[in-house]
Design a protein around this motif. Structure first.
Motif, short mmCIF file in Angstrom:
data_model
loop_
_atom_site.label_atom_id
_atom_site.label_comp_id
_atom_site.label_asym_id
_atom_site.label_seq_id
_atom_site.Cartn_x
_atom_site.Cartn_y
_atom_site.Cartn_z
N ILE A 1 68.21 8.21 -15.08
CA ILE A 1 68.14 9.61 -15.49
C ILE A 1 66.68 9.96 -15.79
O ILE A 1 66.00 9.22 -16.51
N LYS A 2 66.20 11.06 -15.24
CA LYS A 2 64.84 11.51 -15.50
C LYS A 2 64.74 11.97 -16.95
O LYS A 2 65.59 12.71 -17.44
N VAL A 3 63.69 11.55 -17.63
CA VAL A 3 63.50 11.85 -19.05
C VAL A 3 62.51 12.98 -19.25
O VAL A 3 61.44 13.00 -18.64
N VAL A 4 62.88 13.92 -20.11
CA VAL A 4 62.00 15.00 -20.52
C VAL A 4 61.89 14.94 -22.04
O VAL A 4 62.88 15.10 -22.75
N LEU A 5 60.69 14.65 -22.55
CA LEU A 5 60.46 14.64 -23.99
C LEU A 5 59.86 15.97 -24.41
O LEU A 5 59.00 16.52 -23.71
N CYS A 6 60.32 16.47 -25.54
CA CYS A 6 59.86 17.76 -26.05
C CYS A 6 59.17 17.60 -27.39
O CYS A 6 59.58 16.76 -28.21
N SER A 7 58.17 18.41 -27.62
CA SER A 7 57.53 18.42 -28.92
C SER A 7 58.48 18.99 -29.96
O SER A 7 59.39 19.77 -29.65
N ILE B 1 54.62 17.13 -38.48
CA ILE B 1 55.06 17.57 -37.16
C ILE B 1 53.93 17.42 -36.15
O ILE B 1 54.14 16.91 -35.04
N ILE B 2 52.74 17.82 -36.52
CA ILE B 2 51.59 17.70 -35.62
C ILE B 2 51.38 16.23 -35.24
O ILE B 2 51.20 15.90 -34.05
N GLN B 3 51.42 15.35 -36.22
CA GLN B 3 51.20 13.92 -35.97
C GLN B 3 52.32 13.32 -35.11
O GLN B 3 52.05 12.50 -34.22
#
Length: 113
Positions: free
Chosen positions: A47-53, A72-74
């Motif tokens: 499965i293709k992975v998409v990571l989100c901030s 959150i920034i870190q």
């Protein structure tokens, strides 16, 4: 029964850990390790992975003692580095949505989260 196989896994998580919703502190490194595990499980299944901030926030109305801005920034730095290292797609919601106070503008959320 027809077996379903998703083409992508979109992973957007971390806010609940930062807010200590389980009553325990979870470090950014632990959060990123959990994200890495989920991503590896998906990738290992083809499965293709998409990571989100993580989205910006200056507070959690249910956990007023926590000031999450810099955390959150870190964490987003770690998530982006993971995406780059593993070749996962990365979606930067944070930069697109952050206001001058490191929070989420009220037009996007009535509770700031």
């Amino acid at each position: 029964m027809t077996e379903k196989h998703p083409g992508k896994a979109v992973i957007l998580c971390g806010t609940n850990d930062i807010a200590q919703n389980d009553g325990v502190y979870v470090s950014n490194e632990e959060i990123c390790d959990n994200i890495a595990w989920m991503a590896a499980e998906a990738a290992g299944s083809g499965i293709k992975v998409v990571l989100c901030s993580v989205l910006p926030s200056t507070h959690f109305y249910w956990a007023t003692s926590i000031h999450p801005e810099d955390t959150i920034i870190q964490l987003n730095v770690l998530i982006k580095a993971l995406a780059e290292e593993k070749g996962y797609e990365y979606v930067d919601y944070y930069s697109a949505l952050v206001d001058s106070n490191k929070g989420l503008p009220s037009q996007y959320s009535s509770d700031g989260c």
